[in-house]
Design a protein around this motif. Sequence first.
Motif, PDB file in Angstrom:
ATOM      1  N   SER A   2       0.820  -1.204   0.000  1.00  0.00           N
ATOM      2  CA  SER A   2       0.000   0.000   0.000  1.00  0.00           C
ATOM      3  C   SER A   2       0.857   1.259   0.000  1.00  0.00           C
ATOM      4  O   SER A   2       2.001   1.254   0.431  1.00  0.00           O
ATOM      5  N   ASN A   3       0.277   2.338  -0.474  1.00  0.00           N
ATOM      6  CA  ASN A   3       0.933   3.642  -0.413  1.00  0.00           C
ATOM      7  C   ASN A   3       0.593   4.385   0.866  1.00  0.00           C
ATOM      8  O   ASN A   3       1.100   5.463   1.099  1.00  0.00           O
ATOM      9  N   LEU A   4      -0.302   3.819   1.678  1.00  0.00           N
ATOM     10  CA  LEU A   4      -0.701   4.451   2.925  1.00  0.00           C
ATOM     11  C   LEU A   4       0.309   4.106   4.005  1.00  0.00           C
ATOM     12  O   LEU A   4       0.490   2.938   4.349  1.00  0.00           O
ATOM     13  N   ASN A   5       0.982   5.130   4.526  1.00  0.00           N
ATOM     14  CA  ASN A   5       1.992   4.932   5.559  1.00  0.00           C
ATOM     15  C   ASN A   5       1.498   5.528   6.866  1.00  0.00           C
ATOM     16  O   ASN A   5       1.109   6.695   6.911  1.00  0.00           O
ATOM     17  N   LEU A   6       1.517   4.718   7.922  1.00  0.00           N
ATOM     18  CA  LEU A   6       1.029   5.148   9.224  1.00  0.00           C
ATOM     19  C   LEU A   6       2.102   4.977  10.289  1.00  0.00           C
ATOM     20  O   LEU A   6       2.966   4.103  10.185  1.00  0.00           O
ATOM     21  N   VAL A   7       2.009   5.806  11.320  1.00  0.00           N
ATOM     22  CA  VAL A   7       2.846   5.662  12.501  1.00  0.00           C
ATOM     23  C   VAL A   7       1.913   5.401  13.665  1.00  0.00           C
ATOM     24  O   VAL A   7       1.000   6.188  13.927  1.00  0.00           O
ATOM     25  N   GLY A   8       2.111   4.275  14.353  1.00  0.00           N
ATOM     26  CA  GLY A   8       1.330   3.949  15.543  1.00  0.00           C
ATOM     27  C   GLY A   8       2.181   4.220  16.767  1.00  0.00           C
ATOM     28  O   GLY A   8       3.284   3.695  16.879  1.00  0.00           O
ATOM     29  N   ILE A   9       1.677   5.042  17.676  1.00  0.00           N
ATOM     30  CA  ILE A   9       2.437   5.408  18.866  1.00  0.00           C
ATOM     31  C   ILE A   9       1.887   4.647  20.056  1.00  0.00           C
ATOM     32  O   ILE A   9       0.706   4.765  20.398  1.00  0.00           O
ATOM     33  N   VAL A  10       2.758   3.861  20.688  1.00  0.00           N
ATOM     34  CA  VAL A  10       2.391   3.147  21.909  1.00  0.00           C
ATOM     35  C   VAL A  10       2.578   4.126  23.057  1.00  0.00           C
ATOM     36  O   VAL A  10       3.696   4.506  23.387  1.00  0.00           O
ATOM     37  N   LEU A  23      -1.363  -2.910  17.991  1.00  0.00           N
ATOM     38  CA  LEU A  23      -0.594  -2.355  16.876  1.00  0.00           C
ATOM     39  C   LEU A  23       0.251  -3.429  16.187  1.00  0.00           C
ATOM     40  O   LEU A  23       0.350  -3.446  14.960  1.00  0.00           O
ATOM     41  N   GLN A  24       0.851  -4.326  16.961  1.00  0.00           N
ATOM     42  CA  GLN A  24       1.638  -5.406  16.369  1.00  0.00           C
ATOM     43  C   GLN A  24       0.750  -6.320  15.526  1.00  0.00           C
ATOM     44  O   GLN A  24       1.133  -6.749  14.439  1.00  0.00           O
ATOM     45  N   PHE A  25      -0.450  -6.623  16.024  1.00  0.00           N
ATOM     46  CA  PHE A  25      -1.406  -7.430  15.271  1.00  0.00           C
ATOM     47  C   PHE A  25      -1.788  -6.739  13.964  1.00  0.00           C
ATOM     48  O   PHE A  25      -1.805  -7.354  12.892  1.00  0.00           O
ATOM     49  N   MET A  26      -2.100  -5.441  14.060  1.00  0.00           N
ATOM     50  CA  MET A  26      -2.488  -4.691  12.866  1.00  0.00           C
ATOM     51  C   MET A  26      -1.359  -4.661  11.841  1.00  0.00           C
ATOM     52  O   MET A  26      -1.609  -4.802  10.644  1.00  0.00           O
ATOM     53  N   LYS A  27      -0.141  -4.492  12.313  1.00  0.00           N
ATOM     54  CA  LYS A  27       1.009  -4.452  11.398  1.00  0.00           C
ATOM     55  C   LYS A  27       1.148  -5.773  10.641  1.00  0.00           C
ATOM     56  O   LYS A  27       1.435  -5.791   9.454  1.00  0.00           O
ATOM     57  N   GLN A  28       0.928  -6.894  11.334  1.00  0.00           N
ATOM     58  CA  GLN A  28       1.060  -8.208  10.705  1.00  0.00           C
ATOM     59  C   GLN A  28      -0.122  -8.547   9.800  1.00  0.00           C
ATOM     60  O   GLN A  28       0.050  -9.136   8.732  1.00  0.00           O
ATOM     61  N   LEU A  36       2.740   0.169   8.511  1.00  0.00           N
ATOM     62  CA  LEU A  36       2.645   0.685   9.874  1.00  0.00           C
ATOM     63  C   LEU A  36       3.992   0.583  10.566  1.00  0.00           C
ATOM     64  O   LEU A  36       4.585  -0.493  10.633  1.00  0.00           O
ATOM     65  N   GLU A  37       4.468   1.727  11.055  1.00  0.00           N
ATOM     66  CA  GLU A  37       5.669   1.732  11.882  1.00  0.00           C
ATOM     67  C   GLU A  37       5.227   1.999  13.310  1.00  0.00           C
ATOM     68  O   GLU A  37       4.510   2.967  13.585  1.00  0.00           O
ATOM     69  N   ILE A  38       5.644   1.139  14.226  1.00  0.00           N
ATOM     70  CA  ILE A  38       5.275   1.280  15.633  1.00  0.00           C
ATOM     71  C   ILE A  38       6.382   2.031  16.366  1.00  0.00           C
ATOM     72  O   ILE A  38       7.539   1.642  16.309  1.00  0.00           O
ATOM     73  N   CYS A  39       6.002   3.114  17.033  1.00  0.00           N
ATOM     74  CA  CYS A  39       6.948   3.915  17.808  1.00  0.00           C
ATOM     75  C   CYS A  39       6.580   3.846  19.278  1.00  0.00           C
ATOM     76  O   CYS A  39       5.406   3.814  19.633  1.00  0.00           O
ATOM     77  N   GLU A  40       7.577   3.845  20.106  1.00  0.00           N
ATOM     78  CA  GLU A  40       7.401   3.786  21.560  1.00  0.00           C
ATOM     79  C   GLU A  40       7.672   5.156  22.169  1.00  0.00           C
ATOM     80  O   GLU A  40       8.415   5.964  21.603  1.00  0.00           O
TER      81      GLU A  40
END
Length: 79
Positions: A2-10, A23-28, A36-40
């Motif tokens: 996809s061209n949709l890029n998201l950042v998920g903040i924990v 977020l990990q489930f959604m990324k997989q 989806l990039e997960i940031c802490e």
Amino acid sequence: MSNLNLVGIVGNNAPFSYNRVLLQFMKQQFTDQFNLEICEIDDIPLFNERDLASVPKSVATLSQKNQERGWRHHCHTRI
């Protein structure tokens, strides 16, 4: 891909977080719909009004990741 890029903040620095698991489930599971990039936040310092002149490196890094993905934050201040 996809061209949709998201950042998920924990927003929790605890070792276990339902938000992190989600977020990990959604990324997989949704790799075909978005990236989806997960940031802490564990290295983001608490806000200090007396130290507004400097931006902590961890805050600058998170901001840069958001800007790279086309996200813009707009802040409106009322006087």
